[in-house]
Write a protein that holds these residues in place. Sequence first.
Motif, PDB file in Angstrom:
ATOM      1  N   GLY A   1      37.936  40.074  51.062  1.00 53.69           N
ATOM      2  CA  GLY A   1      35.837  39.464  50.176  1.00 53.69           C
ATOM      3  C   GLY A   1      35.836  40.396  49.408  1.00 53.69           C
ATOM      4  O   GLY A   1      34.806  39.725  48.550  1.00 53.69           O
ATOM      5  N   CYS A   2      36.279  41.024  48.943  1.00 53.11           N
ATOM      6  CA  CYS A   2      35.350  42.434  48.061  1.00 53.11           C
ATOM      7  C   CYS A   2      37.148  42.321  46.819  1.00 53.11           C
ATOM      8  O   CYS A   2      36.024  41.647  45.535  1.00 53.11           O
ATOM      9  CB  CYS A   2      35.231  43.706  47.989  1.00 53.11           C
ATOM     10  N   HIS A   3      37.737  42.525  47.163  1.00 53.04           N
ATOM     11  CA  HIS A   3      38.989  42.604  45.529  1.00 53.04           C
ATOM     12  C   HIS A   3      39.502  41.190  45.535  1.00 53.04           C
ATOM     13  O   HIS A   3      39.705  40.254  46.553  1.00 53.04           O
ATOM     14  CB  HIS A   3      40.065  43.722  46.575  1.00 53.04           C
ATOM     15  N   GLY A   4      39.074  41.385  43.962  1.00 53.26           N
ATOM     16  CA  GLY A   4      40.226  39.712  43.495  1.00 53.26           C
ATOM     17  C   GLY A   4      38.765  38.665  43.594  1.00 53.26           C
ATOM     18  O   GLY A   4      38.943  37.812  43.512  1.00 53.26           O
ATOM     19  N   LYS A   5      37.584  39.010  43.993  1.00 51.56           N
ATOM     20  CA  LYS A   5      36.557  37.999  44.679  1.00 51.56           C
ATOM     21  C   LYS A   5      36.067  38.689  43.882  1.00 51.56           C
ATOM     22  O   LYS A   5      34.955  38.718  41.941  1.00 51.56           O
ATOM     23  CB  LYS A   5      36.498  38.144  46.345  1.00 51.56           C
ATOM     24  N   LYS A   6      34.381  39.665  44.075  1.00 50.79           N
ATOM     25  CA  LYS A   6      33.282  40.356  43.708  1.00 50.79           C
ATOM     26  C   LYS A   6      34.498  41.363  42.312  1.00 50.79           C
ATOM     27  O   LYS A   6      34.785  41.668  41.889  1.00 50.79           O
ATOM     28  CB  LYS A   6      32.754  41.224  44.362  1.00 50.79           C
ATOM     29  N   ALA A   7      32.839  40.957  41.460  1.00 46.72           N
ATOM     30  CA  ALA A   7      32.953  41.592  40.462  1.00 46.72           C
ATOM     31  C   ALA A   7      33.427  43.555  40.655  1.00 46.72           C
ATOM     32  O   ALA A   7      32.909  43.845  41.587  1.00 46.72           O
ATOM     33  CB  ALA A   7      32.115  41.755  39.727  1.00 46.72           C
ATOM     34  N   GLY A   8      34.016  43.812  39.880  1.00 49.12           N
ATOM     35  CA  GLY A   8      34.043  45.142  39.127  1.00 49.12           C
ATOM     36  C   GLY A   8      35.594  45.401  40.786  1.00 49.12           C
ATOM     37  O   GLY A   8      35.034  47.203  40.749  1.00 49.12           O
ATOM     38  N   MET A   9      36.231  44.560  41.084  1.00 50.11           N
ATOM     39  CA  MET A   9      36.984  45.684  42.643  1.00 50.11           C
ATOM     40  C   MET A   9      38.205  44.389  42.172  1.00 50.11           C
ATOM     41  O   MET A   9      38.159  45.008  42.773  1.00 50.11           O
ATOM     42  CB  MET A   9      35.617  45.482  43.084  1.00 50.11           C
ATOM     43  N   PRO A  10      39.099  43.329  40.421  1.00 50.70           N
ATOM     44  CA  PRO A  10      39.396  43.237  41.093  1.00 50.70           C
ATOM     45  C   PRO A  10      40.711  43.824  40.873  1.00 50.70           C
ATOM     46  O   PRO A  10      41.717  44.845  41.284  1.00 50.70           O
ATOM     47  CB  PRO A  10      40.161  43.129  39.408  1.00 50.70           C
ATOM     48  N   LEU A  11      42.106  43.411  41.220  1.00 51.95           N
ATOM     49  CA  LEU A  11      43.312  43.630  41.867  1.00 51.95           C
ATOM     50  C   LEU A  11      43.877  43.590  40.224  1.00 51.95           C
ATOM     51  O   LEU A  11      43.634  42.710  39.568  1.00 51.95           O
ATOM     52  CB  LEU A  11      43.998  42.730  42.670  1.00 51.95           C
ATOM     53  N   PRO A  12      44.871  44.704  40.418  1.00 48.01           N
ATOM     54  CA  PRO A  12      45.477  44.128  38.675  1.00 48.01           C
ATOM     55  C   PRO A  12      46.301  42.671  38.342  1.00 48.01           C
ATOM     56  O   PRO A  12      46.879  42.081  39.577  1.00 48.01           O
ATOM     57  CB  PRO A  12      46.515  45.494  38.739  1.00 48.01           C
ATOM     58  N   LYS A  13      46.475  42.596  37.304  1.00 42.20           N
ATOM     59  CA  LYS A  13      46.997  41.107  37.109  1.00 42.20           C
ATOM     60  C   LYS A  13      48.646  41.357  37.602  1.00 42.20           C
ATOM     61  O   LYS A  13      48.626  40.353  38.336  1.00 42.20           O
ATOM     62  CB  LYS A  13      47.263  41.213  35.099  1.00 42.20           C
ATOM     63  N   ASN A  14      49.039  42.245  37.883  1.00 38.31           N
ATOM     64  CA  ASN A  14      50.556  42.614  38.199  1.00 38.31           C
ATOM     65  C   ASN A  14      50.475  42.960  39.610  1.00 38.31           C
ATOM     66  O   ASN A  14      52.197  43.268  39.872  1.00 38.31           O
ATOM     67  CB  ASN A  14      51.910  43.006  37.212  1.00 38.31           C
ATOM     68  N   HIS A  15      49.573  42.525  40.391  1.00 38.37           N
ATOM     69  CA  HIS A  15      49.386  43.119  41.717  1.00 38.37           C
ATOM     70  C   HIS A  15      50.474  42.731  41.953  1.00 38.37           C
ATOM     71  O   HIS A  15      51.429  41.303  41.938  1.00 38.37           O
ATOM     72  CB  HIS A  15      48.079  43.098  42.090  1.00 38.37           C
ATOM     73  N   PRO A  16      51.306  43.590  42.993  1.00 43.44           N
ATOM     74  CA  PRO A  16      52.354  42.757  44.137  1.00 43.44           C
ATOM     75  C   PRO A  16      51.987  41.348  44.800  1.00 43.44           C
ATOM     76  O   PRO A  16      50.176  41.676  45.550  1.00 43.44           O
ATOM     77  CB  PRO A  16      53.277  43.625  44.767  1.00 43.44           C
ATOM     78  N   PRO A  17      52.803  41.177  45.284  1.00 42.73           N
ATOM     79  CA  PRO A  17      52.180  40.363  46.653  1.00 42.73           C
ATOM     80  C   PRO A  17      51.185  40.811  47.547  1.00 42.73           C
ATOM     81  O   PRO A  17      51.540  41.943  47.923  1.00 42.73           O
ATOM     82  CB  PRO A  17      53.519  39.287  47.100  1.00 42.73           C
ATOM     83  N   LYS A  18      50.292  40.308  48.094  1.00 43.05           N
ATOM     84  CA  LYS A  18      49.609  40.994  48.300  1.00 43.05           C
ATOM     85  C   LYS A  18      48.908  40.518  50.266  1.00 43.05           C
ATOM     86  O   LYS A  18      48.523  41.346  50.667  1.00 43.05           O
ATOM     87  CB  LYS A  18      47.961  41.029  48.364  1.00 43.05           C
ATOM     88  N   TYR A  19      50.211  39.938  50.469  1.00 46.71           N
ATOM     89  CA  TYR A  19      49.997  39.748  51.784  1.00 46.71           C
ATOM     90  C   TYR A  19      49.545  41.148  52.442  1.00 46.71           C
ATOM     91  O   TYR A  19      51.271  41.829  52.799  1.00 46.71           O
ATOM     92  CB  TYR A  19      51.152  39.108  52.451  1.00 46.71           C
TER      93      TYR A  19
END
Length: 89
Positions: free
Chosen positions: A58-76
Amino acid sequence: MNKKKATVYNVLFLAAAAGILIFLSMAPPETTARIPYDENHKIFFRMHKKEAEKKCSGCHGKKAGMPLPKNHPPKYRCLFCHKMSKPRP
Ligand code: HEC
Ligand code: HEC
C-alpha cells in the motif's frame, strides 16, 4: 569393516563436519534492512506476518518517498527477509 577402515571413515566424517561448520560460519552478516519501529510500522509488530505483508505494498512501491530499490529481489513475502527491528513486544 576392520578397525583401520573405521578409523579412516571417522576421520573423514569429522573433517567433513568441521568443513561444513566453517563454511556456515563464514556467511556474511545479515544486511537486509529491518522494519523500523515507527508510526508507519508499529501496527505490524502485533500482527500476524501473513496479515501484515498484505499491507506493505500500500505504501512501498506505490506512494512517493518509499520506493523499493530498482534491483530489489522478488518481493513475495516481505517479512521473510525484512525482520522486525526489535523483538515483538
Ligand atoms: C503507511 C505507509 C507504510 C506502510 C504500510 C509500510 N511502510 Fe515501510 N516505510 C514507510 C516509510 C515512509 C519508510 C521510510 C521512512 C522510515 O524509515 O520510516 C519506510 C521504511 C521501511 C523500511 C526501512 C527502509 C530503510 O531505509 O531502512 C523497511 C524495511 C520497510 N519500510 C518495510 C516495510 C514492510 C515489510 C511493510 C509491511 C509489513 C511496510 N514497510 C509497510 C512507509 C510504510
Ligand atoms: C528475497 C528477500 C526480500 C523480500 C521477499 C523483500 N525484500 Fe525488500 N529488500 C531486500 C534486499 C536484499 C534489499 C536491499 C538491501 C537492503 O535491505 O538495504 C531490500 C530493500 C528494501 C527496501 C529499501 C531499504 C533501504 O534501505 O533503502 C524496502 C523499503 C523494502 N526492501 C521493502 C520490502 C517490501 C515492502 C517487501 C514486500 C512487498 C519486500 N521488501 C520484500 C530483500 C527482500
